[in-house]
Motif scaffolding. Structure first.
Motif, PDB file in Angstrom:
ATOM      1  N   GLY A   1       0.803  -1.214   0.000  1.00 38.17           N
ATOM      2  CA  GLY A   1       0.000   0.000   0.000  1.00 38.17           C
ATOM      3  C   GLY A   1       0.832   1.257   0.000  1.00 38.17           C
ATOM      4  N   ARG A   2       2.034   1.175   0.592  1.00 36.04           N
ATOM      5  CA  ARG A   2       2.932   2.335   0.616  1.00 36.04           C
ATOM      6  C   ARG A   2       3.866   2.372  -0.593  1.00 36.04           C
ATOM      7  N   GLY A   3       3.786   1.366  -1.459  1.00 33.31           N
ATOM      8  CA  GLY A   3       4.677   1.318  -2.613  1.00 33.31           C
ATOM      9  C   GLY A   3       6.079   0.864  -2.270  1.00 33.31           C
ATOM     10  N   GLU A   4       6.238   0.095  -1.206  1.00 33.48           N
ATOM     11  CA  GLU A   4       7.554  -0.340  -0.747  1.00 33.48           C
ATOM     12  C   GLU A   4       7.842  -1.793  -1.081  1.00 33.48           C
ATOM     13  N   LEU A   5       6.926  -2.460  -1.777  1.00 31.74           N
ATOM     14  CA  LEU A   5       7.066  -3.878  -2.078  1.00 31.74           C
ATOM     15  C   LEU A   5       6.391  -4.161  -3.408  1.00 31.74           C
ATOM     16  N   GLY A   6       6.991  -5.051  -4.195  1.00 34.15           N
ATOM     17  CA  GLY A   6       6.384  -5.438  -5.457  1.00 34.15           C
ATOM     18  C   GLY A   6       7.386  -5.379  -6.601  1.00 34.15           C
ATOM     19  N   SER A   7       6.878  -5.355  -7.818  1.00 37.37           N
ATOM     20  CA  SER A   7       7.709  -5.295  -9.022  1.00 37.37           C
ATOM     21  C   SER A   7       7.392  -4.024  -9.795  1.00 37.37           C
ATOM     22  N   LEU A   8       8.427  -3.437 -10.374  1.00 38.62           N
ATOM     23  CA  LEU A   8       8.270  -2.192 -11.120  1.00 38.62           C
ATOM     24  C   LEU A   8       9.019  -2.332 -12.438  1.00 38.62           C
TER      25      LEU A   8
END
Length: 319
Positions: free
Chosen positions: A90-97
């Motif tokens: 939700g904070r944009g601190e995890l995942g793939s970009l």
């Protein structure tokens, strides 16, 4: 009956099992002891077997209680991990970009942006895709890219609702073979290259990126004669160094120029080349917004002075 078990039952049980004392567990949980005892009994009723052996002097786990403790602790750890990961997403601190970029941006501000972003978002997996400006825009349009780093993006080529922010600007330089008669000059007039064959990148890189540098020569009444095309600046520089022609390039190519070529400032050229960040307009994903924030903040602290008259700007392109 299992559906009646709540996470608080597991937390209460783990506290008592770790303390082996209802009073201390109640203090740890900030509860009164009687409600805690009631909830443990309710959990035992749901499970259908006792978890503790209670006497007036001690509290001990039963064999079933010992087995259940390990599982309850694991469940609570997993739940906490899932909560933490959801918050991080939700904070944009995890995942793939997925980031598309033009190769020349690697000679400019992009490495600093990537370093800063990776250091501050170590749990985000960056997927980098090198291409032309036109292909990066295409990736934004079809959803295969989340953000793009362009060079001189063309408003007529962009998708409906593309936001583009200028991150840095730099002048163009003439690229000559070291053996060229004007290779030792401190600066060069565009008119002096009339009649020289040019090595240049293809129009498919992007209409504006292709035409913008050539406009410098058109102001002097001619359009360069392109005799050879190459897709990467290193190839263009090597071809120029081999004597196949001259070229015009963003000043950043000096970082990879060999002794076989000379990169010379162009006198009177008003046109500059821009490195730009592109995202879909209204982009709301925190992971993309965080990257954009990093890129724009890095732009503000970029050490290379901005060309006068070319401030950072945000453009909203539509067809």
């Amino acid at each position: 009956m299992d559906k009646d078990i709540e996470l608080r039952h597991l937390r209460y049980f783990v506290a008592v099992a770790e303390e082996l004392h209802f009073g201390r567990a109640a203090q740890r949980l900030h509860l009164a002891q009687p409600p805690l005892s009631q909830q443990i009994r309710k959990l035992e009723d749901i499970l259908g077997f006792p978890l503790f052996l209670r006497t007036s002097r001690s509290v001990r786990l039963t064999a079933a209680g010992s087995a259940f403790l390990e599982r309850a602790q694991r469940t609570l750890r997993n739940v906490q991990r899932d909560l933490d990961e959801t918050r991080a997403l939700g904070r944009g601190e995890l995942g793939s970009l997925h980031i598309g970029f033009v190769g020349s941006a690697m000679l400019s501000i992009l490495p600093a942006i990537l370093r800063t972003y990776s250091e501050s978002h170590p749990r985000v997996h960056l997927h980098l895709h090198e291409s032309f400006t036109s292909k990066v825009i295409e990736g934004l349009e079809n959803g295969t890219l989340d953000a793009g780093i362009l060079r001189d993006g063309d408003p007529t080529d962009t998708v409906d609702g593309l936001d583009v922010i200028t991150l840095s600007s730099e002048p163009f330089v003439a690229v000559l073979p070291a053996t060229h008669p004007r290779a030792r000059q401190k600066s060069i007039s565009p008119a002096s290259l009339r009649g020289d064959p040019f090595v240049y990148y293809p129009r498919t890189a992007g209409t504006r990126a292709y035409e913008k540098p050539l406009s410098i020569f058109e102001e002097h009444g001619f359009r360069p004669h392109i005799v050879q095309e190459a897709s990467h600046w290193l190839s263009i520089l090597r071809l120029v160094g081999a004597g196949l022609g001259v070229s015009i390039a963003p000043a950043c190519v000096r970082h990879i120029a060999s002794p076989e070529v000379a990169c010379i400032p162009i006198r009177g050229a008003k046109v500059t080349s821009n490195i730009e960040l592109a995202c879909l307009a209204g982009e709301s994903r925190p992971i993309v917004q965080r990257f954009a924030q990093t890129a724009t903040l890095k732009e503000q602290s970029h050490e290379t002075p901005r060309t006068p008259g070319a401030p950072s700007s945000r453009q909203h392109y539509r067809r």
